[in-house]
Write a protein that holds these residues in place. Structure first.
Motif, mmCIF file in Angstrom:
data_model
loop_
_atom_site.group_PDB
_atom_site.id
_atom_site.type_symbol
_atom_site.label_atom_id
_atom_site.label_comp_id
_atom_site.label_asym_id
_atom_site.label_seq_id
_atom_site.Cartn_x
_atom_site.Cartn_y
_atom_site.Cartn_z
ATOM 1 N N THR A 16 -20.590 -18.070 -8.255
ATOM 2 C CA THR A 16 -21.915 -18.636 -7.980
ATOM 3 C C THR A 16 -21.845 -20.147 -8.191
ATOM 4 O O THR A 16 -21.050 -20.638 -8.991
ATOM 5 C CB THR A 16 -23.017 -18.047 -8.886
ATOM 6 O OG1 THR A 16 -24.250 -18.744 -8.627
ATOM 7 C CG2 THR A 16 -22.706 -18.181 -10.368
ATOM 8 N N ARG A 35 -26.168 -19.854 -5.302
ATOM 9 C CA ARG A 35 -25.550 -19.296 -4.087
ATOM 10 C C ARG A 35 -24.395 -18.428 -4.550
ATOM 11 O O ARG A 35 -23.415 -18.937 -5.107
ATOM 12 C CB ARG A 35 -25.047 -20.410 -3.179
ATOM 13 C CG ARG A 35 -26.186 -21.226 -2.624
ATOM 14 C CD ARG A 35 -25.814 -21.951 -1.344
ATOM 15 N NE ARG A 35 -26.918 -22.806 -0.980
ATOM 16 C CZ ARG A 35 -26.820 -24.080 -0.628
ATOM 17 N NH1 ARG A 35 -25.625 -24.641 -0.549
ATOM 18 N NH2 ARG A 35 -27.865 -24.789 -0.321
ATOM 19 N N ARG A 36 -24.498 -17.134 -4.329
ATOM 20 C CA ARG A 36 -23.488 -16.203 -4.834
ATOM 21 C C ARG A 36 -22.443 -15.878 -3.790
ATOM 22 O O ARG A 36 -22.747 -15.789 -2.593
ATOM 23 C CB ARG A 36 -24.161 -14.918 -5.307
ATOM 24 C CG ARG A 36 -25.034 -15.201 -6.491
ATOM 25 C CD ARG A 36 -25.528 -13.987 -7.189
ATOM 26 N NE ARG A 36 -26.485 -14.434 -8.201
ATOM 27 C CZ ARG A 36 -27.042 -13.659 -9.093
ATOM 28 N NH1 ARG A 36 -26.744 -12.383 -9.120
ATOM 29 N NH2 ARG A 36 -27.889 -14.156 -9.959
ATOM 30 N N PRO A 38 -20.340 -13.760 -1.477
ATOM 31 C CA PRO A 38 -20.441 -12.404 -0.927
ATOM 32 C C PRO A 38 -19.148 -11.621 -1.205
ATOM 33 O O PRO A 38 -18.057 -12.199 -1.250
ATOM 34 C CB PRO A 38 -20.601 -12.647 0.586
ATOM 35 C CG PRO A 38 -20.915 -14.102 0.735
ATOM 36 C CD PRO A 38 -20.331 -14.800 -0.446
ATOM 37 N N HIS A 74 -22.754 -8.058 -10.074
ATOM 38 C CA HIS A 74 -22.151 -8.767 -8.943
ATOM 39 C C HIS A 74 -20.699 -9.149 -9.245
ATOM 40 O O HIS A 74 -19.832 -9.029 -8.374
ATOM 41 C CB HIS A 74 -22.967 -10.012 -8.593
ATOM 42 C CG HIS A 74 -22.540 -10.640 -7.308
ATOM 43 N ND1 HIS A 74 -22.554 -9.966 -6.099
ATOM 44 C CD2 HIS A 74 -22.006 -11.859 -7.037
ATOM 45 C CE1 HIS A 74 -22.079 -10.748 -5.144
ATOM 46 N NE2 HIS A 74 -21.731 -11.897 -5.685
ATOM 47 N N GLN A 256 -17.992 -20.404 -3.043
ATOM 48 C CA GLN A 256 -18.794 -19.178 -2.885
ATOM 49 C C GLN A 256 -18.903 -18.737 -1.431
ATOM 50 O O GLN A 256 -19.028 -17.559 -1.146
ATOM 51 C CB GLN A 256 -20.180 -19.349 -3.526
ATOM 52 C CG GLN A 256 -21.004 -20.512 -3.005
ATOM 53 C CD GLN A 256 -21.700 -20.231 -1.687
ATOM 54 O OE1 GLN A 256 -22.050 -19.081 -1.416
ATOM 55 N NE2 GLN A 256 -21.884 -21.260 -0.878
ATOM 56 N N ASP A 257 -18.811 -19.686 -0.485
ATOM 57 C CA ASP A 257 -18.952 -19.329 0.936
ATOM 58 C C ASP A 257 -17.616 -18.982 1.594
ATOM 59 O O ASP A 257 -17.563 -18.751 2.805
ATOM 60 C CB ASP A 257 -19.627 -20.477 1.711
ATOM 61 C CG ASP A 257 -18.786 -21.756 1.712
ATOM 62 O OD1 ASP A 257 -17.735 -21.793 1.026
ATOM 63 O OD2 ASP A 257 -19.194 -22.721 2.395
#
Ligand code: SF4
Length: 367
Positions: A16, A35-36, A38, A74, A256-257
């Protein structure tokens, strides 16, 4: 040492962007935003990492933001794709650690490293979003680790290194109970634009005193001092040329992305008109191994390798340092092909000088 290795020794993962603290010297640009990562990003990274871990020791370092701010559920989903050979580490501010987190660390075999800057009065810049000191919450997290018998490392940021401070810090960390300690002199990096120019004699004196404190009671693995002594021993043995790796470790940071920044985690999340977003690719569209194989073609990386060669030909400390960190060059010099930075003066040159100062002051000449 020339060029970049195709296989790293570890991967940094950002579960995150969020951090629940707001430390004054923090470099992270998006720490107020959650923003975690995926799960498909973790799956893509694990597809590369699992074979590497099966072939030899390999670590994943979960780093934020504050990684525990992603929540246990998560984080468990992100850990699930990794095979049993992968070693997991987490770098945390410790404020969220409780019994449930300790059980989670034990269940998943996660090694914990805690960010704490020393005694209460040295933690004035580690604060909550409301500006309140975080120290009591950090200590509560450390107490939980100790209650559960979980070994842990500590990482301390030192903003004003000077003689008198090193012994105090080392004694504090002996009491805290960590088994490994890293000392980071504050860096001008990311959104932290404070100067890190320091008085040379004070910084050298700090490191020299730290060596002395450690030698009196070397129960803690003191990262910087042990590196330096290993280098000094290799110089005396005539084997210093063998110490640097043949190629630079790419140390991929997976944001994170899913975007991948090599060499310097601190560049993740920044953009520059000349260099773009610094990323070498995204694991959601390209396998990690393929991204790393082509990382040398990322424009800023080529410029950095030019800077490493400039260090090699001009700096007497190159054999110890290996050419410094990309992010320090960028944030201090505005480009990657320069050489000396305040960071390398504080954390490489004066470190080695401090070890030598300690040796000069404490070792009698051979009879
Ligand atoms: S100490 Fe500084 S100038 Fe010397 S090799 Fe390292 S980064 Fe380059």
């Amino acid at each position: 040492m020339r060029g970049i290795a195709a296989v790293p020794s570890y991967v940094v993962m950002q579960p995150t962007t969020l951090c629940n603290l707001d430390c004054v010297y923090c470099y992270l640009p998006m720490r107020a935003v959650d923003r975690r990562m995926p799960v498909p990003v973790a799956e893509a990274v694990a597809a590369a990492v699992n074979p590497w871990a099966a072939a030899g020791r390999f670590s994943v370092v979960w780093h934020g933001g504050e990684p525990l701010a992603a929540g246990r559920e998560h984080l468990a989903a992100l850990l699930a794709p990794f095979g049993p050979e992968v070693e997991h580490h987490v770098q945390t501010n410790a404020t969220l650690i409780d019994d449930a987190w300790c059980a989670f660390f034990a269940e998943h075999g996660i090694r914990v490293s805690v960010s704490v800057d020393g005694p209460r009065e040295r933690n004035g810049e580690r604060v909550t979003r409301g500006g309140r000191p975080a120290y009591d919450r950090i200590l509560a997290g450390v107490a939980a680790l100790r209650r559960h018998g979980l070994p842990f490392s500590a990482l301390a940021v030192v903003s004003r290194p000077e003689p008198g401070l090193a012994t105090e810090l080392y004694d504090y960390f002996l009491d805290l109970g960590c088994d490994v300690l890293g000392i980071n002199i504050e860096e001008t990096e990311g959104v932290n634009t404070r100067t890190n120019a320091r008085d040379a004699a004070a910084v050298t004196g700090f490191w020299a005193e730290l060596v002395g404190a450690w030698r009196r009671d070397p129960r803690i693995h003191l990262r910087e001092v042990e590196w330096s002594l290993r280098y000094a021993g290799a110089v005396l043995a005539g084997t210093a040329d063998d110490l640097l790796p043949r190629r630079l470790d790419p140390i991929p940071t997976v944001a994170q992305d899913g975007s991948v920044v090599v060499l310097s985690p601190e560049l993740a999340g920044f953009t520059d008109p000349r260099y773009g977003d610094f990323s070498s690719g995204n694991v959601l569209s390209t396998p990690l191994a393929e991204i790393l194989a082509g990382a040398g073609r990322t424009p800023w990386v080529g410029e950095f390798l030019t800077g490493v060669e400039a260090c090699r030909s001009s700096c007497p400390y190159f054999g110890f340092c290996g050419g410094g960190h990309a992010a320090n060059r960028y944030f201090e010099l505005g480009r990657f092909d320069g050489t000396e930075t305040e960071h390398c003066r504080n954390s490489k040159i004066r470190l080695l000088e401090g070890v030598l100062e300690h040796a000069r002051d404490h070792e009698s000449p051979a009879a």
